[in-house]
Motif scaffolding. Structure first.
Motif, PDB file in Angstrom:
ATOM      1  N   THR A 268       0.853  -1.183   0.000  1.00 41.58           N
ATOM      2  CA  THR A 268       0.000   0.000   0.000  1.00 41.58           C
ATOM      3  C   THR A 268       0.893   1.237   0.000  1.00 41.58           C
ATOM      4  O   THR A 268       2.056   1.181   0.416  1.00 41.58           O
ATOM      5  N   GLN A 269       0.337   2.344  -0.446  1.00 39.91           N
ATOM      6  CA  GLN A 269       1.105   3.587  -0.504  1.00 39.91           C
ATOM      7  C   GLN A 269       1.585   4.005   0.884  1.00 39.91           C
ATOM      8  O   GLN A 269       2.733   4.419   1.061  1.00 39.91           O
ATOM      9  N   GLY A 270       0.722   3.865   1.891  1.00 39.15           N
ATOM     10  CA  GLY A 270       1.098   4.280   3.236  1.00 39.15           C
ATOM     11  C   GLY A 270       2.197   3.428   3.826  1.00 39.15           C
ATOM     12  O   GLY A 270       3.142   3.937   4.432  1.00 39.15           O
ATOM     13  N   LEU A 275       7.956   2.755   5.359  1.00 40.47           N
ATOM     14  CA  LEU A 275       9.203   1.987   5.381  1.00 40.47           C
ATOM     15  C   LEU A 275      10.345   2.786   4.756  1.00 40.47           C
ATOM     16  O   LEU A 275      11.477   2.767   5.267  1.00 40.47           O
ATOM     17  N   ARG A 276      10.069   3.476   3.690  1.00 39.52           N
ATOM     18  CA  ARG A 276      11.130   4.282   3.064  1.00 39.52           C
ATOM     19  C   ARG A 276      11.576   5.400   3.998  1.00 39.52           C
ATOM     20  O   ARG A 276      12.761   5.761   4.014  1.00 39.52           O
ATOM     21  N   ARG A 290      -5.057  -4.421  -6.865  1.00 37.00           N
ATOM     22  CA  ARG A 290      -5.563  -3.322  -6.061  1.00 37.00           C
ATOM     23  C   ARG A 290      -5.869  -2.121  -6.959  1.00 37.00           C
ATOM     24  O   ARG A 290      -5.117  -1.834  -7.898  1.00 37.00           O
ATOM     25  N   PRO A 291      -6.959  -1.382  -6.685  1.00 35.72           N
ATOM     26  CA  PRO A 291      -7.229  -0.166  -7.469  1.00 35.72           C
ATOM     27  C   PRO A 291      -6.055   0.814  -7.376  1.00 35.72           C
ATOM     28  O   PRO A 291      -5.585   1.143  -6.308  1.00 35.72           O
ATOM     29  N   GLY A 292      -5.555   1.247  -8.505  1.00 37.77           N
ATOM     30  CA  GLY A 292      -4.396   2.123  -8.535  1.00 37.77           C
ATOM     31  C   GLY A 292      -3.096   1.383  -8.758  1.00 37.77           C
ATOM     32  O   GLY A 292      -2.050   2.005  -8.977  1.00 37.77           O
ATOM     33  N   GLY A 293      -3.128   0.051  -8.702  1.00 37.04           N
ATOM     34  CA  GLY A 293      -1.935  -0.734  -8.959  1.00 37.04           C
ATOM     35  C   GLY A 293      -1.001  -0.824  -7.770  1.00 37.04           C
ATOM     36  O   GLY A 293      -1.303  -0.386  -6.666  1.00 37.04           O
ATOM     37  N   SER A 294       0.176  -1.377  -8.011  1.00 36.43           N
ATOM     38  CA  SER A 294       1.162  -1.578  -6.952  1.00 36.43           C
ATOM     39  C   SER A 294       1.815  -0.256  -6.554  1.00 36.43           C
ATOM     40  O   SER A 294       1.951   0.664  -7.362  1.00 36.43           O
ATOM     41  N   ALA A 295       2.221  -0.188  -5.281  1.00 37.98           N
ATOM     42  CA  ALA A 295       2.922   1.003  -4.794  1.00 37.98           C
ATOM     43  C   ALA A 295       4.397   0.977  -5.151  1.00 37.98           C
ATOM     44  O   ALA A 295       5.101   1.967  -4.937  1.00 37.98           O
TER      45      ALA A 295
END
Length: 366
Positions: A268-270, A275-276, A290-295
């Motif tokens: 997920t984006q969050g 982690l980054r 997932r809607p929007g694709g992979s993060a």
């Protein structure tokens, strides 16, 4: 010549339990590592007990007995005391003399709060990991995180509305009435277990039944498959991703970036952004559905180390498999997040002891 079948046993034995245990028995190495870890916790034990009064049962013996329970899948502490009474191997491991009486089963109940207060399970896990660190069996850079469901010690009938309890059934059985849940919408927002209020109604995945349970989390180093962190939280949708960042944050700081492998539930984006921010490269499996694709993008997935992390992360299932089939963590026997977490962490330390024994026997070859 046929030997005589003697009905009367000998009164005395001149062979000590130390001599009866085979030199290559795996419990020997486990006991040695466990004893070194317990000696490192001696000062912590001193703070948990009063300076005067009647001597208690040594906490080292209590913890060694609990280790036996996890290692040999002894389903209850009452059965543990029964087997400790007549099993010479168990007596040797715990440190009881052959003629020494075993304890009452309520000893564990009375000392559990003391062990909880001192956070002994986490300290014991750390002491076992210190042994692995000393033998250079821990990877400081590459890790894997994952979660699993731990079934609560509570039935579906205890999951009732927060305001007003369900009327008992009319089948003439007030102790265990028949309850029909058909057509009733039940959720954690409106219902709560009367047996274990901390347990949450959760399902493993689509198509599976919903059960009361907790979320167990493990952080594993990829080199030899040792668990470097473990905890239990309430089971909700974001528990795995939130706890992953918290466990990584507790790792010792390093200048070089770390990698963290995980399944697509962490994509997920969050979670990736968190982690980054911690200086960790997220080697999570891409969730393209997932809607929007992979993060993730090609900056991460193109490197050879990403493929290695995806291969190594499967080893975390070995930890969960051992914890559930042997370590008594498929369904907890305790109630409340604190007690469930204590036993989950302690069982994880027991797994590390088993894993260390195998690594030391093979010279650290995974």
């Amino acid at each position: 010549m046929r030997g005589a079948d003697r009905a009367q046993a000998k009164l005395f034995s001149y062979v000590s339990p130390e001599q009866r245990v085979p030199p290559d028995h795996p419990l020997r190495t486990i006991r040695q590592v466990a004893n070194r870890a317990l000696r490192a916790l001696s000062r912590r034990f001193d703070r948990l007990y009063a300076k005067g009064g009647r001597p208690s049962i040594p906490p080292e013996q209590l913890l060694r007995a609990l280790l036996l329970q996890a290692l040999y899948t002894i389903r209850s502490e009452r059965q543990l005391m029964e087997q400790l009474d007549y099993n010479m191997l168990y007596r040797w491991f715990v440190g009881l003399e052959l003629d020494e009486p075993v304890w009452d089963v309520t000893v564990f109940t009375k000392n559990r709060e003391r062990l909880l207060e001192g956070d002994i399970a986490q300290a014991f896990l750390g002491a076992v990991l210190a042994e692995a660190q000393q033998r250079r069996l821990l990877s400081p850079e590459h890790f894997t995180v994952d979660g699993t469901l731990v079934q609560a010690w509570a039935g579906q009938k205890s999951f009732q509305r927060r305001r007003g309890r369900r009327r008992p059934g009319d089948d003439g059985d007030p102790g265990n009435p028949t309850v029909d849940f058909h057509g009733e919408r039940r959720s954690n927002a409106t219902h709560q277990s009367t047996t274990d209020p901390d347990a949450q109604l959760v399902r493993k995945s689509k198509g599976h039944e919903a059960r009361l349970g907790y979320q167990g989390h493990v952080l594993m180093e990829n080199r030899h498959g040792l668990a470097v962190a473990a905890t239990v939280t309430s089971a909700h949708g974001t528990a795995e991703r939130t706890t992953a960042a918290q466990m990584v944050r507790r790792l010792p700081r390093r200048r070089r970036r770390r990698t963290l492998g995980a399944d697509k539930g962490y994509d997920t984006q969050g979670c990736v952004a968190a982690l980054r921010t911690l200086g960790v490269t997220p080697h999570v499996a891409p969730n393209t559905s997932r809607p929007g694709g992979s993060a993730l993008d090609g900056r991460t997935t193109r490197h050879p180390g990403y493929a290695v992390s995806q291969q190594k992360r499967k080893r975390v299932e070995e930890i969960f498999g051992w914890l559930k089939t042997i370590g008594l963590q498929r369904q907890t026997r305790f109630r409340g997040t604190a007690r469930v977490a204590w036993m989950f962490v302690f069982a994880t330390a027991a797994y590390n002891l088993v894993r260390l024994t195998r690594l030391l026997a093979t010279g650290g070859v995974s």
